[in-house]
Design a protein around this motif. Sequence first.
Motif, PDB file in Angstrom:
ATOM      1  N   THR A  38     -48.108 162.642   1.250  1.00 50.44           N
ATOM      2  CA  THR A  38     -47.223 163.580   0.548  1.00 50.44           C
ATOM      3  C   THR A  38     -47.493 163.674  -0.951  1.00 50.44           C
ATOM      4  OG1 THR A  38     -45.567 161.829   0.258  1.00 50.44           O
ATOM      5  CG2 THR A  38     -45.388 163.221   2.240  1.00 50.44           C
ATOM      6  N   VAL A  39     -48.388 162.848  -1.464  1.00 48.89           N
ATOM      7  CA  VAL A  39     -48.641 162.823  -2.898  1.00 48.89           C
ATOM      8  C   VAL A  39     -50.099 163.181  -3.164  1.00 48.89           C
ATOM      9  CG1 VAL A  39     -48.600 161.434  -5.000  1.00 48.89           C
ATOM     10  CG2 VAL A  39     -46.861 161.073  -3.233  1.00 48.89           C
ATOM     11  N   SER A  40     -50.322 164.068  -4.146  1.00 47.87           N
ATOM     12  CA  SER A  40     -51.689 164.448  -4.514  1.00 47.87           C
ATOM     13  C   SER A  40     -51.712 164.905  -5.967  1.00 47.87           C
ATOM     14  CB  SER A  40     -52.202 165.569  -3.603  1.00 47.87           C
ATOM     15  OG  SER A  40     -51.439 166.756  -3.806  1.00 47.87           O
ATOM     16  N   THR A  41     -52.892 164.949  -6.509  1.00 46.35           N
ATOM     17  CA  THR A  41     -53.086 165.490  -7.853  1.00 46.35           C
ATOM     18  C   THR A  41     -54.125 166.608  -7.788  1.00 46.35           C
ATOM     19  OG1 THR A  41     -54.834 163.919  -8.418  1.00 46.35           O
ATOM     20  CG2 THR A  41     -52.570 163.287  -8.932  1.00 46.35           C
ATOM     21  N   GLN A  42     -54.063 167.477  -8.776  1.00 43.64           N
ATOM     22  CA  GLN A  42     -55.041 168.564  -8.847  1.00 43.64           C
ATOM     23  C   GLN A  42     -55.523 168.699 -10.294  1.00 43.64           C
ATOM     24  OE1 GLN A  42     -54.114 172.953  -8.967  1.00 43.64           O
ATOM     25  NE2 GLN A  42     -54.941 172.860  -6.870  1.00 43.64           N
ATOM     26  N   PHE A  43     -56.823 168.631 -10.467  1.00 43.41           N
ATOM     27  CA  PHE A  43     -57.430 168.892 -11.765  1.00 43.41           C
ATOM     28  C   PHE A  43     -58.102 170.264 -11.689  1.00 43.41           C
ATOM     29  CE2 PHE A  43     -61.321 169.009 -14.302  1.00 43.41           C
ATOM     30  CZ  PHE A  43     -60.786 168.836 -15.567  1.00 43.41           C
ATOM     31  N   ARG A  44     -57.919 171.077 -12.707  1.00 42.47           N
ATOM     32  CA  ARG A  44     -58.528 172.403 -12.708  1.00 42.47           C
ATOM     33  C   ARG A  44     -59.164 172.713 -14.060  1.00 42.47           C
ATOM     34  NH1 ARG A  44     -53.954 176.781 -11.667  1.00 42.47           N
ATOM     35  NH2 ARG A  44     -53.494 175.391  -9.933  1.00 42.47           N
ATOM     36  N   ALA A  45     -60.312 173.361 -13.986  1.00 46.38           N
ATOM     37  CA  ALA A  45     -60.995 173.889 -15.165  1.00 46.38           C
ATOM     38  C   ALA A  45     -61.090 175.398 -14.979  1.00 46.38           C
ATOM     39  CB  ALA A  45     -62.373 173.270 -15.314  1.00 46.38           C
ATOM     40  N   GLU A  46     -60.537 176.134 -15.924  1.00 46.08           N
ATOM     41  CA  GLU A  46     -60.487 177.598 -15.813  1.00 46.08           C
ATOM     42  C   GLU A  46     -61.238 178.227 -16.982  1.00 46.08           C
ATOM     43  OE1 GLU A  46     -56.154 178.079 -13.642  1.00 46.08           O
ATOM     44  OE2 GLU A  46     -56.227 177.742 -15.810  1.00 46.08           O
ATOM     45  N   MET A  47     -62.095 179.173 -16.660  1.00 49.99           N
ATOM     46  CA  MET A  47     -62.927 179.837 -17.663  1.00 49.99           C
ATOM     47  C   MET A  47     -62.720 181.341 -17.564  1.00 49.99           C
ATOM     48  SD  MET A  47     -66.182 177.410 -16.882  1.00 49.99           S
ATOM     49  CE  MET A  47     -65.453 176.996 -15.287  1.00 49.99           C
ATOM     50  N   PHE A  48     -62.247 181.942 -18.632  1.00 45.45           N
ATOM     51  CA  PHE A  48     -62.041 183.378 -18.694  1.00 45.45           C
ATOM     52  C   PHE A  48     -63.204 184.009 -19.465  1.00 45.45           C
ATOM     53  CE2 PHE A  48     -58.002 181.153 -18.588  1.00 45.45           C
ATOM     54  CZ  PHE A  48     -57.381 181.725 -17.485  1.00 45.45           C
ATOM     55  N   ASN A  49     -63.757 185.085 -18.918  1.00 46.42           N
ATOM     56  CA  ASN A  49     -64.989 185.675 -19.467  1.00 46.42           C
ATOM     57  C   ASN A  49     -66.061 184.593 -19.540  1.00 46.42           C
ATOM     58  OD1 ASN A  49     -66.830 187.459 -20.568  1.00 46.42           O
ATOM     59  ND2 ASN A  49     -65.884 187.502 -22.597  1.00 46.42           N
ATOM     60  N   VAL A  50     -66.344 183.987 -18.390  1.00 47.73           N
ATOM     61  CA  VAL A  50     -67.182 182.797 -18.321  1.00 47.73           C
ATOM     62  C   VAL A  50     -68.573 183.018 -18.905  1.00 47.73           C
ATOM     63  CG1 VAL A  50     -67.916 183.338 -15.953  1.00 47.73           C
ATOM     64  CG2 VAL A  50     -68.023 180.978 -16.770  1.00 47.73           C
ATOM     65  N   PHE A  51     -69.125 184.235 -18.801  1.00 50.88           N
ATOM     66  CA  PHE A  51     -70.465 184.504 -19.343  1.00 50.88           C
ATOM     67  C   PHE A  51     -70.427 184.964 -20.798  1.00 50.88           C
ATOM     68  CE2 PHE A  51     -70.977 185.402 -14.694  1.00 50.88           C
ATOM     69  CZ  PHE A  51     -71.718 184.260 -14.411  1.00 50.88           C
ATOM     70  N   ASN A  52     -69.231 184.949 -21.382  1.00 51.36           N
ATOM     71  CA  ASN A  52     -69.057 185.359 -22.784  1.00 51.36           C
ATOM     72  C   ASN A  52     -69.616 186.764 -23.024  1.00 51.36           C
ATOM     73  OD1 ASN A  52     -67.906 184.668 -25.270  1.00 51.36           O
ATOM     74  ND2 ASN A  52     -69.878 184.019 -26.112  1.00 51.36           N
TER      75      ASN A  52
END
Length: 266
Positions: free
Chosen positions: A216-230
């Motif tokens: 019932t227990v978990s963690t979530q790590f996220r990396a988010e990139m907007f306009n990833v190619f710049n």
Amino acid sequence: MTANDARLNAVRPYRGYGAINSLEDWFNSNYNSMQLSVQKRFSGDSLLNIAYTWARGMTDNQTDRSSAAQNFYDRHGGEYGPSQVDRRHVLTANYVYELPWMKDQRGSVGRLLGGWQISGITTFSTGLPLTVTTSGVDPGGLGIMGTSAASARPDLVGDPNTGGARTLLQWFNTAAFANVPAGVYRPGNEGRGVVRGPGYARWDFSIFKNIKLSETVSTQFRAEMFNVFNHTNPNGVNVSFTSTSFGQITSYRDPRIIQFALKFRF
């Protein structure tokens, strides 16, 4: 010429008064589109969505108060054109892909290599319509100088969307516009929205790592990139015919942005 010029006052409907702004529900608009979408769901949480819109929005006034008709007596013939939100083509794809290995995350190796998920949104669209305006002249004697919500427009003498360099210093063909000839007393004949602004392309991408700590227990790590190619997306364009930077790009949309987050679920 100024807003108080005697020649303008002589042809005003109400002599002695400058521009009179009012809000009226006289204007019309219409929108037609073809919309297509495809969705595919895969096993687990993976999916793919693709949507395409081909549209045409037309109006005889761009906004309800900030871009009044140049010639009030020719509202439809002189003002009817693309709406300011008229993007002819819009293509959007979004996806979620759950990496298929070690989903049960057994043992330390499973917790390290399992639970990965990637997702993203990709958008392409054509540019918005722009209207070239001028200032300090009123060849039609319309009385729109000074504090008027209307703007005068020059003559259209060519195609502004062909022959332009499509660069920072010249986005469209600036030679397609000219002042109303001297000694001619009429408004400029340029219509609304004759210039197409810069299009838009953007890739947003994210990586998730889900770690099961118990049932019932978990963690979530996220990396988010907007306009990833710049990718450089021009935004503002100078459409003031009397400006020394007429036709130049004046602003850009956001560059690449990266953010990280950690979530604890129980």
